[in-house]
Design a protein around this motif. Structure first.
Motif, PDB file in Angstrom:
ATOM      1  N   TYR A  95       0.825  -1.208   0.000  1.00  0.00           N
ATOM      2  CA  TYR A  95       0.000   0.000   0.000  1.00  0.00           C
ATOM      3  C   TYR A  95       0.862   1.263   0.000  1.00  0.00           C
ATOM      4  O   TYR A  95       0.454   2.300  -0.545  1.00  0.00           O
ATOM      5  N   SER A  96       2.052   1.201   0.621  1.00  0.00           N
ATOM      6  CA  SER A  96       2.957   2.346   0.565  1.00  0.00           C
ATOM      7  C   SER A  96       3.416   2.608  -0.859  1.00  0.00           C
ATOM      8  O   SER A  96       3.518   3.759  -1.299  1.00  0.00           O
ATOM      9  N   LEU A  97       3.695   1.538  -1.588  1.00  0.00           N
ATOM     10  CA  LEU A  97       4.077   1.669  -2.991  1.00  0.00           C
ATOM     11  C   LEU A  97       2.932   2.268  -3.798  1.00  0.00           C
ATOM     12  O   LEU A  97       3.146   3.124  -4.672  1.00  0.00           O
ATOM     13  N   ARG A  98       1.721   1.848  -3.487  1.00  0.00           N
ATOM     14  CA  ARG A  98       0.549   2.407  -4.169  1.00  0.00           C
ATOM     15  C   ARG A  98       0.420   3.906  -3.887  1.00  0.00           C
ATOM     16  O   ARG A  98       0.182   4.699  -4.798  1.00  0.00           O
ATOM     17  N   THR A  99       0.605   4.293  -2.633  1.00  0.00           N
ATOM     18  CA  THR A  99       0.520   5.704  -2.263  1.00  0.00           C
ATOM     19  C   THR A  99       1.588   6.524  -2.975  1.00  0.00           C
ATOM     20  O   THR A  99       1.310   7.591  -3.536  1.00  0.00           O
ATOM     21  N   ALA A 100       2.825   6.011  -2.970  1.00  0.00           N
ATOM     22  CA  ALA A 100       3.934   6.743  -3.585  1.00  0.00           C
ATOM     23  C   ALA A 100       3.724   6.926  -5.080  1.00  0.00           C
ATOM     24  O   ALA A 100       3.926   8.027  -5.622  1.00  0.00           O
ATOM     25  N   ILE A 226       8.810  11.741 -12.188  1.00  0.00           N
ATOM     26  CA  ILE A 226       8.055  10.830 -11.317  1.00  0.00           C
ATOM     27  C   ILE A 226       8.892  10.364 -10.129  1.00  0.00           C
ATOM     28  O   ILE A 226       8.442  10.462  -8.975  1.00  0.00           O
ATOM     29  N   PRO A 227      10.123   9.854 -10.324  1.00  0.00           N
ATOM     30  CA  PRO A 227      10.920   9.492  -9.144  1.00  0.00           C
ATOM     31  C   PRO A 227      11.277  10.694  -8.276  1.00  0.00           C
ATOM     32  O   PRO A 227      11.412  10.556  -7.062  1.00  0.00           O
ATOM     33  N   ALA A 228      11.429  11.868  -8.880  1.00  0.00           N
ATOM     34  CA  ALA A 228      11.697  13.066  -8.082  1.00  0.00           C
ATOM     35  C   ALA A 228      10.517  13.362  -7.164  1.00  0.00           C
ATOM     36  O   ALA A 228      10.701  13.745  -5.992  1.00  0.00           O
ATOM     37  N   ASN A 229       9.297  13.178  -7.663  1.00  0.00           N
ATOM     38  CA  ASN A 229       8.106  13.361  -6.827  1.00  0.00           C
ATOM     39  C   ASN A 229       8.038  12.317  -5.722  1.00  0.00           C
ATOM     40  O   ASN A 229       7.621  12.617  -4.593  1.00  0.00           O
ATOM     41  N   MET A 230       8.421  11.075  -6.042  1.00  0.00           N
ATOM     42  CA  MET A 230       8.444  10.035  -5.007  1.00  0.00           C
ATOM     43  C   MET A 230       9.434  10.393  -3.906  1.00  0.00           C
ATOM     44  O   MET A 230       9.156  10.209  -2.710  1.00  0.00           O
ATOM     45  N   LEU A 231      10.592  10.897  -4.303  1.00  0.00           N
ATOM     46  CA  LEU A 231      11.589  11.298  -3.323  1.00  0.00           C
ATOM     47  C   LEU A 231      11.084  12.462  -2.466  1.00  0.00           C
ATOM     48  O   LEU A 231      11.266  12.470  -1.233  1.00  0.00           O
ATOM     49  N   ILE A 274      12.993  -1.353  -1.002  1.00  0.00           N
ATOM     50  CA  ILE A 274      11.978  -1.142  -2.044  1.00  0.00           C
ATOM     51  C   ILE A 274      12.112   0.244  -2.646  1.00  0.00           C
ATOM     52  O   ILE A 274      12.041   0.437  -3.869  1.00  0.00           O
ATOM     53  N   PHE A 275      12.328   1.242  -1.795  1.00  0.00           N
ATOM     54  CA  PHE A 275      12.443   2.627  -2.272  1.00  0.00           C
ATOM     55  C   PHE A 275      13.637   2.779  -3.209  1.00  0.00           C
ATOM     56  O   PHE A 275      13.521   3.376  -4.292  1.00  0.00           O
ATOM     57  N   VAL A 276      14.779   2.255  -2.811  1.00  0.00           N
ATOM     58  CA  VAL A 276      15.986   2.360  -3.635  1.00  0.00           C
ATOM     59  C   VAL A 276      15.789   1.635  -4.967  1.00  0.00           C
ATOM     60  O   VAL A 276      16.180   2.143  -6.032  1.00  0.00           O
ATOM     61  N   LEU A 277      15.173   0.451  -4.938  1.00  0.00           N
ATOM     62  CA  LEU A 277      14.955  -0.309  -6.160  1.00  0.00           C
ATOM     63  C   LEU A 277      14.051   0.448  -7.134  1.00  0.00           C
ATOM     64  O   LEU A 277      14.340   0.512  -8.343  1.00  0.00           O
ATOM     65  N   ILE A 278      12.967   1.020  -6.636  1.00  0.00           N
ATOM     66  CA  ILE A 278      12.038   1.753  -7.505  1.00  0.00           C
ATOM     67  C   ILE A 278      12.702   3.007  -8.062  1.00  0.00           C
ATOM     68  O   ILE A 278      12.538   3.349  -9.245  1.00  0.00           O
ATOM     69  N   MET A 279      13.468   3.711  -7.236  1.00  0.00           N
ATOM     70  CA  MET A 279      14.152   4.905  -7.714  1.00  0.00           C
ATOM     71  C   MET A 279      15.167   4.555  -8.798  1.00  0.00           C
ATOM     72  O   MET A 279      15.274   5.256  -9.813  1.00  0.00           O
ATOM     73  N   LEU A 280      15.931   3.474  -8.590  1.00  0.00           N
ATOM     74  CA  LEU A 280      16.880   3.042  -9.609  1.00  0.00           C
ATOM     75  C   LEU A 280      16.161   2.662 -10.902  1.00  0.00           C
ATOM     76  O   LEU A 280      16.617   2.992 -12.004  1.00  0.00           O
ATOM     77  N   ALA A 281      15.038   1.949 -10.767  1.00  0.00           N
ATOM     78  CA  ALA A 281      14.294   1.514 -11.952  1.00  0.00           C
ATOM     79  C   ALA A 281      13.820   2.710 -12.764  1.00  0.00           C
ATOM     80  O   ALA A 281      13.955   2.739 -14.000  1.00  0.00           O
TER      81      ALA A 281
END
Length: 298
Positions: A95-100, A226-231, A274-281
């Motif tokens: 759910y955190s991934l969904r929110t982000a 998009i990753p900048a917004n997640m960060l 998870i955060f690092v993996l998604i940002m790298l992706a």
């Protein structure tokens, strides 16, 4: 009577290959970057997990289980363990991934809408319109975007849409300036002048001739936005200005896990991983998109 001898090599023996479209060539350039393909696969899986969170999550993200606090990973019925309130970590991560992703994508789309409105008007109309619009964007550009987002959330209160609005207002300026520069360059090209000479309206010139050719840099900017917004969303959560509980976010899980980093490192290791993996992706995807739209690429 003369008989004409036709040799087999004089005529095509199969279908004539069709020229590849521009998008096919760009996809071919994208696929050369293996990390970009891997990143696209990871992002696709993350998006599917976010969309199917209610089905994938084995428990509710806010379900408290007294007596099951700090369970280790691979415990029965809790694959990644539980937190200080006995909440299932796997469910909260999904759910955190969904929110982000929801916040990051929604903020980016709204930012693009504002950037298109301002950038197209300023770049195509020029003159006083350009001067006034760029004066406004210069004021916004001079103000630190992240600080502006912090102030907005502090004023509007902690909610998902407050965070989205704050990130939108803080991030549209750069894209509008980029789009304005592209439109100002494109409107002087010969095919646009030809369309104008044939009587095409301003709307037709912009939407048919200019916008499609300005999408390359915009898509590259979006893939990194998009990753900048997640960060930024995670940063707001760490400051206590993210989405309001009990809605989980990666930033909230990281700051909660930090308090128990010595006694239960899994509480921070899972969300950080998870955060690092998604940002790298997303970074790999952005690199691939940049390669795909690189005009110097063969």
């Amino acid at each position: 009577m003369a008989v004409t001898d036709h040799h087999a090599g004089d005529e095509p023996t199969g279908p004539v290959p069709q020229p590849r479209s521009e998008w096919s060539r760009r996809w071919g350039r994208y696929r050369r970057n293996r990390l970009a393909v891997l990143g696209l696969g990871i992002v696709t899986i993350a998006v599917l997990m976010a969309l199917t969170a209610p089905v994938l999550a084995p428990h509710g993200y806010a379900d408290i289980n007294p007596g099951q606090e700090f369970l280790p990973a691979f415990s029965p019925d809790h694959l990644m363990g539980t937190d200080l309130l006995g909440r299932d970590l796997l469910s909260r991560l999904i759910y955190s991934l969904r929110t982000a992703l929801f916040i990051a994508v929604a903020a980016e789309l709204l930012s693009l809408a504002i950037a298109f409105a301002v950038g197209l008007a300023a770049g195509y109309r020029g003159g006083k319109v350009d001067q006034w619009l760029m004066a406004g964007t210069d004021v916004m550009y001079a103000f630190p975007g992240y600080l502006f987002a912090v102030l907005l959330v502090a004023v509007m209160g902690r909610s998902t849409w407050a965070v989205i609005l704050a990130l939108t207002i803080a991030s549209w300026v750069g894209q509008s300036r980029l789009l304005r520069a592209q439109i100002m360059r494109l409107k002087t090209l010969e095919y646009v002048e030809a369309g104008r000479a044939m009587g095409a309206t301003g709307f037709t010139l912009v939407m048919r001739y200019m916008v499609p050719n300005a999408l390359g840099p915009v898509l590259v900017s979006t893939s990194f936005g998009i990753p900048a917004n997640m960060l930024a969303e995670s940063g707001l959560a760490i400051l206590g200005l993210g989405v309001a509980p009990p809605v989980p976010s990666l930033g909230t899980m990281i700051i909660d896990g930090y308090r128990f980093v010595l006694t239960d490192p899994g509480l921070i290791a899972w969300p950080v991983g998870i955060f690092v993996l998604i940002m790298l992706a997303f970074t790999w995807v952005g690199d691939g998109v940049r390669d795909a739209f690189d005009v110097d690429e063969s």
